[in-house]
Design a protein around this motif. Sequence first.
Motif, mmCIF file in Angstrom:
data_model
loop_
_atom_site.group_PDB
_atom_site.id
_atom_site.type_symbol
_atom_site.label_atom_id
_atom_site.label_comp_id
_atom_site.label_asym_id
_atom_site.label_seq_id
_atom_site.Cartn_x
_atom_site.Cartn_y
_atom_site.Cartn_z
ATOM 1 N N ARG A 51 0.794 -0.990 -0.148
ATOM 2 C CA ARG A 51 0.013 -0.048 -0.114
ATOM 3 C C ARG A 51 0.844 1.201 0.039
ATOM 4 N NH1 ARG A 51 -2.844 -0.668 5.236
ATOM 5 N NH2 ARG A 51 -1.055 -1.743 5.588
ATOM 6 N N ARG A 56 0.259 3.259 5.500
ATOM 7 C CA ARG A 56 1.026 2.395 6.276
ATOM 8 C C ARG A 56 1.286 2.994 7.666
ATOM 9 N NH1 ARG A 56 5.400 0.530 2.124
ATOM 10 N NH2 ARG A 56 5.766 -1.014 3.597
ATOM 11 N N PRO A 57 0.753 2.281 8.666
ATOM 12 C CA PRO A 57 0.913 2.608 10.126
ATOM 13 C C PRO A 57 2.519 2.671 10.432
ATOM 14 C CG PRO A 57 -1.051 1.087 10.179
ATOM 15 C CD PRO A 57 -0.265 1.101 8.768
ATOM 16 N N LEU A 58 2.839 3.548 11.474
ATOM 17 C CA LEU A 58 4.268 3.623 11.527
ATOM 18 C C LEU A 58 5.206 4.179 10.541
ATOM 19 C CD1 LEU A 58 4.523 0.291 13.681
ATOM 20 C CD2 LEU A 58 4.473 2.913 14.717
ATOM 21 N N ILE A 59 5.037 3.357 9.428
ATOM 22 C CA ILE A 59 6.148 3.629 8.155
ATOM 23 C C ILE A 59 5.541 5.170 7.598
ATOM 24 C CG2 ILE A 59 6.209 3.041 5.973
ATOM 25 C CD1 ILE A 59 6.060 0.098 6.933
ATOM 26 N N TYR A 62 7.517 7.539 9.837
ATOM 27 C CA TYR A 62 8.860 7.742 9.325
ATOM 28 C C TYR A 62 9.272 8.134 7.798
ATOM 29 C CZ TYR A 62 13.543 5.597 8.153
ATOM 30 O OH TYR A 62 14.766 5.308 7.832
ATOM 31 N N ARG A 65 9.124 12.033 7.498
ATOM 32 C CA ARG A 65 10.405 12.482 8.075
ATOM 33 C C ARG A 65 11.644 12.048 7.260
ATOM 34 N NH1 ARG A 65 11.994 12.387 14.455
ATOM 35 N NH2 ARG A 65 13.994 13.268 14.389
ATOM 36 N N ASP A 66 11.737 10.852 6.709
ATOM 37 C CA ASP A 66 13.004 10.471 5.864
ATOM 38 C C ASP A 66 13.052 11.358 4.499
ATOM 39 O OD1 ASP A 66 15.082 8.747 5.391
ATOM 40 O OD2 ASP A 66 13.905 7.918 3.906
ATOM 41 N N ILE B 47 0.356 -4.422 13.253
ATOM 42 C CA ILE B 47 0.098 -3.160 13.162
ATOM 43 C C ILE B 47 0.161 -2.712 11.609
ATOM 44 C CG2 ILE B 47 0.576 -0.959 13.983
ATOM 45 C CD1 ILE B 47 1.514 -1.994 16.649
ATOM 46 N N THR B 48 1.307 -3.058 11.148
ATOM 47 C CA THR B 48 1.401 -2.338 9.809
ATOM 48 C C THR B 48 0.940 -3.106 8.644
ATOM 49 O OG1 THR B 48 3.500 -3.864 9.604
ATOM 50 C CG2 THR B 48 3.707 -1.597 10.233
ATOM 51 N N GLY B 168 8.336 4.310 17.659
ATOM 52 C CA GLY B 168 8.004 4.263 15.961
ATOM 53 C C GLY B 168 8.739 3.236 15.159
ATOM 54 N N PHE B 170 9.685 -0.055 13.482
ATOM 55 C CA PHE B 170 8.833 -0.947 12.727
ATOM 56 C C PHE B 170 9.516 -2.117 11.827
ATOM 57 C CE2 PHE B 170 9.145 2.847 10.239
ATOM 58 C CZ PHE B 170 9.797 2.573 9.118
ATOM 59 N N ARG B 187 21.157 1.722 5.269
ATOM 60 C CA ARG B 187 21.104 3.042 5.579
ATOM 61 C C ARG B 187 22.105 3.205 6.782
ATOM 62 N NH1 ARG B 187 17.097 6.958 4.816
ATOM 63 N NH2 ARG B 187 15.626 5.980 2.949
#
Lengths: 200, 200
Positions: A51, A56-59, A62, A65-66, B47-48, B168, B170, B187
Amino acid sequence: MSAPIDFYFDFSSPYGYFASHRIDAIAERHGRAVNWRPYLMGAVMKITGARPIPERPLIAAYGRRDMERTARHLGVPWQMPEPFPVATVAACRAYYWVLDRDPARAKRLASVLYAAYFAEGHNIGEAEVVITLATAAGIERAALEAALQDPAVKQRLRVETDAAIARGVFGSPFFIVDGEPFWGNDRLAEVDEWLRAGGW
Amino acid sequence: MSAPIDFYFDFSSPYGYFASHRIDAIAERHGRAVNWRPYLMGAVMKITGARPIPERPLIAAYGRRDMERTARHLGVPWQMPEPFPVATVAACRAYYWVLDRDPARAKRLASVLYAAYFAEGHNIGEAEVVITLATAAGIERAALEAALQDPAVKQRLRVETDAAIARGVFGSPFFIVDGEPFWGNDRLAEVDEWLRAGGW
């Protein structure tokens, strides 16, 4: 000159946008050309079940920000687009139609479309926006308008997307170097090293 | 000395395994310690909605190839484990129980477990395998067997996993450097640069 590098991307992909600022210079260092190959990630997502990042939760947090951090790091203009993501059918069709007539202009158009979406607040999901941007880039409006409705142009994009999937492409950016696949803007240093070393 | 780097990983994660060979040396260059924090990715996946790599069309084939290529590149022993992935509850509980008694030994145990799974063909998803490996690493068998059934040890892992998600986290590997999150083995060069530059 060795074989060109294939650079697959979706016009709605932030990391594809970042990579578009880097891949040509990397390739050039190793005497390679780059085939820019936009395709429809949506077709892949139907297969992988992936998706878009904002869903996407959490992602999602991130990712936002990324993206900002990556833009700062690379010194690339950045403004989180809204809406995001968008369908890029018109952008892709315009690209391939121009590509078959003037490859250099097609690459410039791709850069214009990317900048418009990720730095200048234009919604390239709308065909009219794509047409306006292409016209400003010197492409004839009436011919492009007709091309976007041309069944042959529509088919061209379907074939490109199917061919990408058949080669195992599933992300954006995605690179194929002498048959070797690399997924992600964060793999460009590895692509560079692979080109230098000739693999490992 | 500045704050330690948090290194989150799942014992069943190939890229966590690769990163475990690299993170301490990177941190040391910048005068940093590393807190190794195994957790249960399965809790995040609920969750994700993410699924393990082998279950993801297109990504599965790329992942297998990329893991072998990454192992060759890093010079890290590698043998695709079977079964993959496995539940790592016992491995994590053993780690935290040892950590509270002897942090240096806990890190060695983590490396032993990773090597056993990704290079030596042992299924660390089985508690008995974890116990045998830990015993060979100098940990007392009876005490560890009791610990793996201890409600306090079980709770410790739940708290660690919940705390990771609350921060946060994941993915695996996932790094937090002075509050800044970085996801992925690919990374680590960026983590290195971030530590050198103090951010951007």
